[in-house]
Design an enzyme around this catalytic site. Structure first.
Site, PDB file in Angstrom:
ATOM      1  N   GLU A 299      -6.290   7.044  -1.321  1.00 59.70           N
ATOM      2  CA  GLU A 299      -6.303   5.828  -0.506  1.00 59.70           C
ATOM      3  C   GLU A 299      -6.847   4.648  -1.300  1.00 59.70           C
ATOM      4  O   GLU A 299      -6.288   3.557  -1.276  1.00 59.70           O
ATOM      5  CB  GLU A 299      -7.143   6.043   0.763  1.00 59.70           C
TER       6      GLU A 299
ATOM      7  N   HIS B 277       0.845  -1.201   0.000  1.00 64.83           N
ATOM      8  CA  HIS B 277       0.000   0.000   0.000  1.00 64.83           C
ATOM      9  C   HIS B 277       0.880   1.251   0.000  1.00 64.83           C
ATOM     10  O   HIS B 277       0.631   2.209  -0.748  1.00 64.83           O
ATOM     11  CB  HIS B 277      -0.937  -0.026   1.220  1.00 64.83           C
ATOM     12  N   GLU B 278       1.911   1.249   0.841  1.00 65.41           N
ATOM     13  CA  GLU B 278       2.813   2.413   0.915  1.00 65.41           C
ATOM     14  C   GLU B 278       3.565   2.617  -0.405  1.00 65.41           C
ATOM     15  O   GLU B 278       3.682   3.741  -0.901  1.00 65.41           O
ATOM     16  CB  GLU B 278       3.813   2.231   2.067  1.00 65.41           C
TER      17      GLU B 278
ATOM     18  N   HIS C   7       1.435   4.188  -3.048  1.00 62.00           N
ATOM     19  CA  HIS C   7       1.330   5.654  -2.973  1.00 62.00           C
ATOM     20  C   HIS C   7       2.479   6.297  -3.761  1.00 62.00           C
ATOM     21  O   HIS C   7       2.295   7.308  -4.444  1.00 62.00           O
ATOM     22  CB  HIS C   7       1.417   6.131  -1.515  1.00 62.00           C
TER      23      HIS C   7
HETATM   24 ZN    ZN Z   1      -2.554   5.186   2.319  1.00 61.03          ZN
END
Ligand code: ZN
Length: 267
Positions: free
Chosen positions: A189, A126-127, A130
């Site tokens: 997100e 997830h990081e 981004h």
């Molecule tokens: Zn996030």
């Protein structure tokens, strides 16, 4: 060169000659005002700052575990050739981050919430998603559009101010660390969830763990405010949206699982 001037060098090189419109990996329109080189320089300087201000954990077992998971995710990145630096920080905060230029930070307390290799892979993916989606660049650029731009540039020009560094770092998702609130937006997100899910599946981690991870995160946040949730706010339909995406990446997960992947275990 002093840290502050290094960190803000990227912003000095700002080109505000026009809005540069890009498409994110999911096809969403993005306005990115900063060059990739600027963002990489900002990432490098911010990571260096984090290593100075936090305690680095040297436990060989924990480090091997985190390196194993991060290593498989990095190996699954399309066209990635440069090595990423992965550091485990000793911290009571539940947090993790990834920065442009190839940097990943995991806090030891994250291992309490992400308590299986697949769940930790979900956080790291997830990081990294981004970063792949240029969200730091977009955050800083959006701040510009909202009228904060001049302030940001003014701060950047004033190399004597510690706020310069903090504002730069907040744009990269390190707001919790520097006390400036610049949380990622819902669409960012959702995008990091979608791209992250694909990434973890390609690295041979079970994408279903993304669901249990966010469930753990919600549970843990009832007892204490979690740092990660302050910069990565969750929303009610996150679990449903993740569940809807999982069938799309199951093929990639099955394919990756057939390869001889290094198992990542704590013991
Ligand atoms: Zn996030």
């Amino acid at each position: 060169m002093k840290m502050k001037s290094l960190i803000c060098g990227c912003l000095l090189a700002l080109s505000l000659t026009g809005c540069d419109t890009h498409a994110s990996p999911t096809g969403r329109g993005q306005t990115l005002l900063y060059s990739e080189q600027d963002m990489q320089q900002l990432g490098r300087a911010s990571f260096s700052q984090m290593k100075q201000s936090l305690t680095i954990n040297r436990n060989p077992v924990l480090n091997a575990y985190v390196d194993c998971i991060a290593g498989r995710i990095i190996a699954a990145l399309p066209g990635e050739r440069q090595p990423w630096e992965v550091v485990l920080f000793d911290s009571p905060q539940v947090n993790a981050f990834a920065l442009p230029g190839g940097y990943i930070g995991v806090y030891t307390s994250m291992l309490r919430v992400a308590n299986t290799p697949d769940e930790l892979a979900a956080v790291i993916s997830h990081e990294v998603a981004h970063v792949l989606s240029n969200h730091g660049n977009e955050q800083a650029s959006r701040a510009d559009i909202k009228g904060m731009g001049l302030k940001l540039v003014d701060l950047a020009l004033d190399l004597g101010e510690v706020e310069n560094r903090q504002m730069c770092m907040a744009a990269l998702g390190l707001g919790a660390e520097v006390g400036i609130s610049l949380p990622f937006g819902r669409e960012q997100e959702t995008e990091a969830d979608i791209i992250g899910l694909e990434l973890m599946a390609r690295a041979g981690f079970n994408p279903k763990a993304a669901i249990s991870l966010w469930q753990n995160m919600a549970r843990a946040s009832q007892g204490e405010p979690l740092e990660l949730l302050s910069t990565h706010p969750s929303h009610d339909s996150r679990i449903e949206e993740l569940a809807a995406q999982i069938p799309k990446v199951e093929g990639a997960y099955r394919e990756a699982s057939r390869r001889q992947l290094r198992p990542c275990r704590l013991r």
